[in-house]
Structures are given as structure tokens and as C-alpha cells.
Design a protein around this motif. Sequence first.
Motif, PDB file in Angstrom:
ATOM      1  N   MET A   1       0.743  -1.205   0.141  1.00 32.79           N
ATOM      2  CA  MET A   1      -0.106   0.061  -0.188  1.00 32.79           C
ATOM      3  C   MET A   1       0.693   1.106  -0.062  1.00 32.79           C
ATOM      4  SD  MET A   1      -3.430   1.030   2.051  1.00 32.79           S
ATOM      5  CE  MET A   1      -3.023   1.084   3.867  1.00 32.79           C
ATOM      6  N   VAL A   2       0.359   2.287  -0.838  1.00 27.65           N
ATOM      7  CA  VAL A   2       1.325   3.555  -1.017  1.00 27.65           C
ATOM      8  C   VAL A   2       0.718   4.451   0.126  1.00 27.65           C
ATOM      9  CG1 VAL A   2       1.885   5.404  -2.444  1.00 27.65           C
ATOM     10  CG2 VAL A   2       1.403   2.869  -3.240  1.00 27.65           C
ATOM     11  N   LYS A   3       1.791   5.123   0.897  1.00 25.12           N
ATOM     12  CA  LYS A   3       1.348   6.168   1.908  1.00 25.12           C
ATOM     13  C   LYS A   3       1.202   7.397   1.152  1.00 25.12           C
ATOM     14  CE  LYS A   3       3.337   3.526   5.700  1.00 25.12           C
ATOM     15  NZ  LYS A   3       4.250   3.738   6.604  1.00 25.12           N
ATOM     16  N   VAL A   4       0.492   8.399   1.457  1.00 25.26           N
ATOM     17  CA  VAL A   4       0.122   9.753   1.053  1.00 25.26           C
ATOM     18  C   VAL A   4       1.605  10.338   1.161  1.00 25.26           C
ATOM     19  CG1 VAL A   4      -0.736  11.980   1.428  1.00 25.26           C
ATOM     20  CG2 VAL A   4      -2.234   9.926   1.242  1.00 25.26           C
ATOM     21  N   ALA A   5       2.207  10.077   2.540  1.00 24.46           N
ATOM     22  CA  ALA A   5       3.579  10.715   2.628  1.00 24.46           C
ATOM     23  C   ALA A   5       4.457  10.539   1.487  1.00 24.46           C
ATOM     24  CB  ALA A   5       4.013  10.604   3.891  1.00 24.46           C
ATOM     25  N   ASP A   6       4.366   9.114   1.290  1.00 20.76           N
ATOM     26  CA  ASP A   6       5.461   8.640  -0.007  1.00 20.76           C
ATOM     27  C   ASP A   6       5.181   9.311  -1.321  1.00 20.76           C
ATOM     28  OD1 ASP A   6       6.735   7.367   2.036  1.00 20.76           O
ATOM     29  OD2 ASP A   6       5.432   5.587   1.833  1.00 20.76           O
ATOM     30  N   LEU A   7       4.320  10.026  -1.780  1.00 20.94           N
ATOM     31  CA  LEU A   7       3.885  10.642  -2.899  1.00 20.94           C
ATOM     32  C   LEU A   7       4.599  11.692  -3.206  1.00 20.94           C
ATOM     33  CD1 LEU A   7      -0.109  10.012  -2.921  1.00 20.94           C
ATOM     34  CD2 LEU A   7       1.661   8.648  -4.139  1.00 20.94           C
ATOM     35  N   PRO A   8       5.162  11.909  -4.423  1.00 19.31           N
ATOM     36  CA  PRO A   8       5.635  13.205  -4.780  1.00 19.31           C
ATOM     37  C   PRO A   8       4.857  14.525  -4.758  1.00 19.31           C
ATOM     38  CG  PRO A   8       5.257  11.902  -6.890  1.00 19.31           C
ATOM     39  CD  PRO A   8       4.959  10.908  -5.652  1.00 19.31           C
ATOM     40  N   VAL A   9       5.477  15.448  -4.210  1.00 16.17           N
ATOM     41  CA  VAL A   9       4.741  16.736  -3.873  1.00 16.17           C
ATOM     42  C   VAL A   9       4.149  17.253  -5.426  1.00 16.17           C
ATOM     43  CG1 VAL A   9       4.617  19.196  -3.270  1.00 16.17           C
ATOM     44  CG2 VAL A   9       5.568  17.392  -1.865  1.00 16.17           C
ATOM     45  N   PHE A  10       3.117  17.491  -5.906  1.00 17.66           N
ATOM     46  CA  PHE A  10       2.661  18.024  -7.097  1.00 17.66           C
ATOM     47  C   PHE A  10       3.007  19.606  -7.071  1.00 17.66           C
ATOM     48  CE2 PHE A  10      -0.609  20.234  -9.723  1.00 17.66           C
ATOM     49  CZ  PHE A  10      -0.206  19.586 -11.097  1.00 17.66           C
ATOM     50  N   ASP A  11       3.515  20.198  -8.161  1.00 13.67           N
ATOM     51  CA  ASP A  11       3.820  21.410  -8.057  1.00 13.67           C
ATOM     52  C   ASP A  11       3.338  21.807  -9.552  1.00 13.67           C
ATOM     53  OD1 ASP A  11       4.684  24.005  -8.158  1.00 13.67           O
ATOM     54  OD2 ASP A  11       6.808  23.407  -7.637  1.00 13.67           O
ATOM     55  N   MET A  12       2.381  22.726  -9.782  1.00 16.70           N
ATOM     56  CA  MET A  12       1.694  23.120 -10.946  1.00 16.70           C
ATOM     57  C   MET A  12       3.020  23.754 -11.860  1.00 16.70           C
ATOM     58  SD  MET A  12      -0.593  22.733 -12.956  1.00 16.70           S
ATOM     59  CE  MET A  12      -1.584  23.224 -14.430  1.00 16.70           C
ATOM     60  N   THR A  13       3.638  24.480 -11.088  1.00 17.82           N
ATOM     61  CA  THR A  13       4.729  25.244 -12.040  1.00 17.82           C
ATOM     62  C   THR A  13       5.591  24.329 -12.695  1.00 17.82           C
ATOM     63  OG1 THR A  13       6.086  25.285 -10.089  1.00 17.82           O
ATOM     64  CG2 THR A  13       4.670  27.263 -10.327  1.00 17.82           C
ATOM     65  N   ASP A  14       5.965  23.186 -12.520  1.00 15.50           N
ATOM     66  CA  ASP A  14       6.631  22.412 -13.273  1.00 15.50           C
ATOM     67  C   ASP A  14       5.996  22.052 -14.760  1.00 15.50           C
ATOM     68  OD1 ASP A  14       8.315  21.867 -10.887  1.00 15.50           O
ATOM     69  OD2 ASP A  14       7.359  20.133 -10.225  1.00 15.50           O
ATOM     70  N   TYR A  15       4.760  22.307 -14.873  1.00 14.80           N
ATOM     71  CA  TYR A  15       3.929  22.178 -16.090  1.00 14.80           C
ATOM     72  C   TYR A  15       3.740  23.133 -16.946  1.00 14.80           C
ATOM     73  CZ  TYR A  15       3.749  17.546 -13.766  1.00 14.80           C
ATOM     74  OH  TYR A  15       4.131  16.587 -12.932  1.00 14.80           O
ATOM     75  N   LEU A  16       4.416  24.490 -16.495  1.00 14.43           N
ATOM     76  CA  LEU A  16       3.981  25.719 -17.178  1.00 14.43           C
ATOM     77  C   LEU A  16       5.342  26.134 -17.881  1.00 14.43           C
ATOM     78  CD1 LEU A  16       1.847  27.048 -14.425  1.00 14.43           C
ATOM     79  CD2 LEU A  16       0.922  26.109 -16.231  1.00 14.43           C
ATOM     80  N   GLY A  17       5.887  25.605 -18.832  1.00 12.44           N
ATOM     81  CA  GLY A  17       6.895  25.919 -19.157  1.00 12.44           C
ATOM     82  C   GLY A  17       6.773  26.744 -20.853  1.00 12.44           C
ATOM     83  N   SER A  18       5.462  26.692 -21.024  1.00 16.69           N
ATOM     84  CA  SER A  18       5.276  27.529 -22.584  1.00 16.69           C
ATOM     85  C   SER A  18       4.177  28.209 -22.458  1.00 16.69           C
ATOM     86  CB  SER A  18       5.156  26.414 -23.926  1.00 16.69           C
ATOM     87  OG  SER A  18       3.983  25.735 -23.534  1.00 16.69           O
ATOM     88  N   GLU A  19       3.928  29.129 -23.368  1.00 20.60           N
ATOM     89  CA  GLU A  19       2.787  29.916 -23.417  1.00 20.60           C
ATOM     90  C   GLU A  19       1.567  29.052 -23.682  1.00 20.60           C
ATOM     91  OE1 GLU A  19       5.583  30.945 -24.696  1.00 20.60           O
ATOM     92  OE2 GLU A  19       5.837  32.977 -23.786  1.00 20.60           O
ATOM     93  N   GLN A  20       1.940  28.025 -24.507  1.00 14.46           N
ATOM     94  CA  GLN A  20       0.568  27.073 -24.891  1.00 14.46           C
ATOM     95  C   GLN A  20       0.202  26.426 -23.575  1.00 14.46           C
ATOM     96  OE1 GLN A  20      -0.796  26.607 -27.662  1.00 14.46           O
ATOM     97  NE2 GLN A  20      -2.392  25.267 -26.927  1.00 14.46           N
ATOM     98  N   ALA A  21       1.102  25.845 -22.749  1.00 12.39           N
ATOM     99  CA  ALA A  21       0.774  25.132 -21.528  1.00 12.39           C
ATOM    100  C   ALA A  21       0.118  26.220 -20.818  1.00 12.39           C
ATOM    101  CB  ALA A  21       2.046  24.638 -20.720  1.00 12.39           C
ATOM    102  N   ILE A  22       0.489  27.516 -20.444  1.00 12.04           N
ATOM    103  CA  ILE A  22      -0.192  28.662 -19.772  1.00 12.04           C
ATOM    104  C   ILE A  22      -1.600  28.813 -20.222  1.00 12.04           C
ATOM    105  CG2 ILE A  22      -0.217  30.960 -19.182  1.00 12.04           C
ATOM    106  CD1 ILE A  22       3.224  30.406 -19.044  1.00 12.04           C
TER     107      ILE A  22
END
Length: 100
Positions: A1-22
Motif C-alpha cells: 500500500m502506498v502512503k500519502v507521505a510517500d507520494l511526490p509533491v505536485f507542483d503546477m509550476t513544473d508544467y507551465l513552461g510554455s505559453e501554450q501550456a499557460i
Amino acid sequence: MVKVADLPVFDMTDYLGSEQAISEYLTIVIEENDSAELAHALGEIAKARGMTQIAKDAGITREALYKALRPNSNPRFDTINRVCHALGVKLVAQPIETHA
């Protein structure tokens, strides 16, 4: 079973690298019709691009930008428009699709 504490932290800024994504992210947020979430989304995008540079490009102080885009804020349309322009995106009006 996966623990919530073991999940990576989601950071929206990691996915906003282009004007298209924005622009796609902002379109989704705008469709939710929540002004506080729009301010939050613009804040996340500004962080991804660099708050100091976005504030400079928008013609407002860094402190004013942080204040305008903090969670649950209600920024003026002029501020939203200036920040969008500084981010390289524009707001566009489209007809609301109605289902008959």
C-alpha cells in the motif's frame, strides 16, 4: 500500500513552461468561473516565470503582484489583463455553448 507521505509533491509550476501550456491551464481555470482560483492560477504561473520579471513586465511592484494574486484575492480586471500580457497570453471571449 502506498502512503500519502510517500507520494511526490505536485507542483503546477513544473508544467507551465510554455505559453501554450499557460493558455490551456488558464482556459480550464476560467471555465470554472472562480475568480479566486483565477488569481491563484495567475500566481502559480507568475512564480513559474519569475515574480520579479512578471511584475516588471506588468508595470506593477512585486509586492502588489503578490498581494493581487494571493489565494482568495479578488484582483481588478486591469491587473489580470496586465499580468496575462506579461505572461505572453491574452484573454479571449467565446460564445457559451448551449445544449438544446
